[in-house]
Design an enzyme around this catalytic site. Sequence first.
Site, PDB file in Angstrom:
ATOM      1  N   GLU A  81       2.344  -7.740  22.637  1.00  0.00           N
ATOM      2  CA  GLU A  81       2.940  -6.580  22.736  1.00  0.00           C
ATOM      3  C   GLU A  81       2.247  -5.661  23.741  1.00  0.00           C
ATOM      4  O   GLU A  81       0.961  -5.594  23.746  1.00  0.00           O
ATOM      5  CB  GLU A  81       2.591  -5.788  21.375  1.00  0.00           C
ATOM      6  N   ALA A  96       4.637  -3.912  10.260  1.00  0.00           N
ATOM      7  CA  ALA A  96       2.999  -4.213  10.207  1.00  0.00           C
ATOM      8  C   ALA A  96       2.445  -4.314  11.627  1.00  0.00           C
ATOM      9  O   ALA A  96       2.358  -3.205  12.304  1.00  0.00           O
ATOM     10  CB  ALA A  96       2.758  -5.432   9.342  1.00  0.00           C
ATOM     11  N   ARG A  97       1.958  -5.396  12.005  1.00  0.00           N
ATOM     12  CA  ARG A  97       1.200  -5.645  13.187  1.00  0.00           C
ATOM     13  C   ARG A  97       1.979  -6.914  13.795  1.00  0.00           C
ATOM     14  O   ARG A  97       2.194  -7.847  13.060  1.00  0.00           O
ATOM     15  CB  ARG A  97      -0.181  -5.842  13.212  1.00  0.00           C
ATOM     16  N   GLY A 146       0.857  -1.001  -0.003  1.00  0.00           N
ATOM     17  CA  GLY A 146      -0.027  -0.088  -0.161  1.00  0.00           C
ATOM     18  C   GLY A 146       0.849   1.261  -0.135  1.00  0.00           C
ATOM     19  O   GLY A 146       2.041   1.259  -0.472  1.00  0.00           O
ATOM     20  N   ILE A 204       2.506   2.596   2.466  1.00  0.00           N
ATOM     21  CA  ILE A 204       3.577   2.649   3.210  1.00  0.00           C
ATOM     22  C   ILE A 204       4.337   1.594   2.259  1.00  0.00           C
ATOM     23  O   ILE A 204       5.782   1.930   2.294  1.00  0.00           O
ATOM     24  CB  ILE A 204       3.245   1.981   4.683  1.00  0.00           C
ATOM     25  N   HIS A 263       7.643  -0.686  18.706  1.00  0.00           N
ATOM     26  CA  HIS A 263       6.611  -0.193  18.042  1.00  0.00           C
ATOM     27  C   HIS A 263       6.847   1.289  17.917  1.00  0.00           C
ATOM     28  O   HIS A 263       5.575   2.381  18.358  1.00  0.00           O
ATOM     29  CB  HIS A 263       5.242  -0.475  18.688  1.00  0.00           C
TER      30      HIS A 263
END
Length: 321
Positions: free
Chosen positions: A265, A236-237, A155, A157, A284
């Site tokens: 996290e 990302a995650r 995308g 990013i 993060h």
Amino acid sequence: MRYEDATADVWLPIPAEEIEGLPEPGGSGLNYRFWDGGPEFPADPARCAFYVVPYMKGSEIAVRPLAAMTSLRAVQTLSAGIDHVTPGIDSLAPGVALCNAKGVHEASTAELTLALILASLRGIPGFVRGQDAEEWRAGFYPALADKSVLIVGYGSIGAAIEDRLAPFECARVARVARSARTTARGPVHPLTELPALLPDADVVVLSTPLTPATRHLADAGFLGRMKDGALLVNVARGPVVDTTALLKEVESGRITAALDVTDPEPLPAGHPLWHAPGVLISPHVGGSTSAFMPRAKRLIAGQLRRFAAGEELANVLLTTG
């Protein structure tokens, strides 16, 4: 998209007086309320028509007022991902637009991605430890030049990451997204072609949103297809990667990893990822830079000008039905 009552509340996690370009309060039909996730709501949630979600405060805070926001027309996150608000979507009335922060985090996240790649390849963590121990750790280290990079999640990013890779003389940059398309830089491969692309990549960058389809995308099979010595970078995650499978691979020394996000996290004390060989962890901070606030304020002001004028909002990922 116009809110048709005489006045409507807008909940902002940044004081309105600090955001240039907002529609004038009152005259625009909008009243600004500051709420950054504190225990007390700033006003009756039922009067809120436009909700800007507090940034990096977690899902519990993000969704807490949603069920009571019966006049809500739009939810604006200040993150690229919306997974922290999706648990509250079912409580919303039909017609609520959910918008993400496209345009806010590209520069910061792409910068960190390059920093993680370069630091991991060039052995920077070892140099820092050597400096602490007053040790001169000379030697030959891998370069990013001549490496093949695979970006999974192409995308805005992902595209920003490739923009910053351009000067580094990479041998090849391959791109993967949910579906195939063509860009100015070259083809984007569909996710179905990912297994065939993984064995050729020296560096694999994850920049996908977290969805049911991408949860544990980097599982044992994915990681097993990566070439020996490859570097996995996750911006990302955390749950996009199967932590158990990753630990098995890095502890064997077969691949390395640089992680801005983890699962769980925050990473708790004593977790094996902290001391796993070949793993670099940042807490993060992909979007948490000086570039965030100016872009976030511009996004909020632009969206509220559109909202007040009855225009379509930008960055709408879904509308409740």
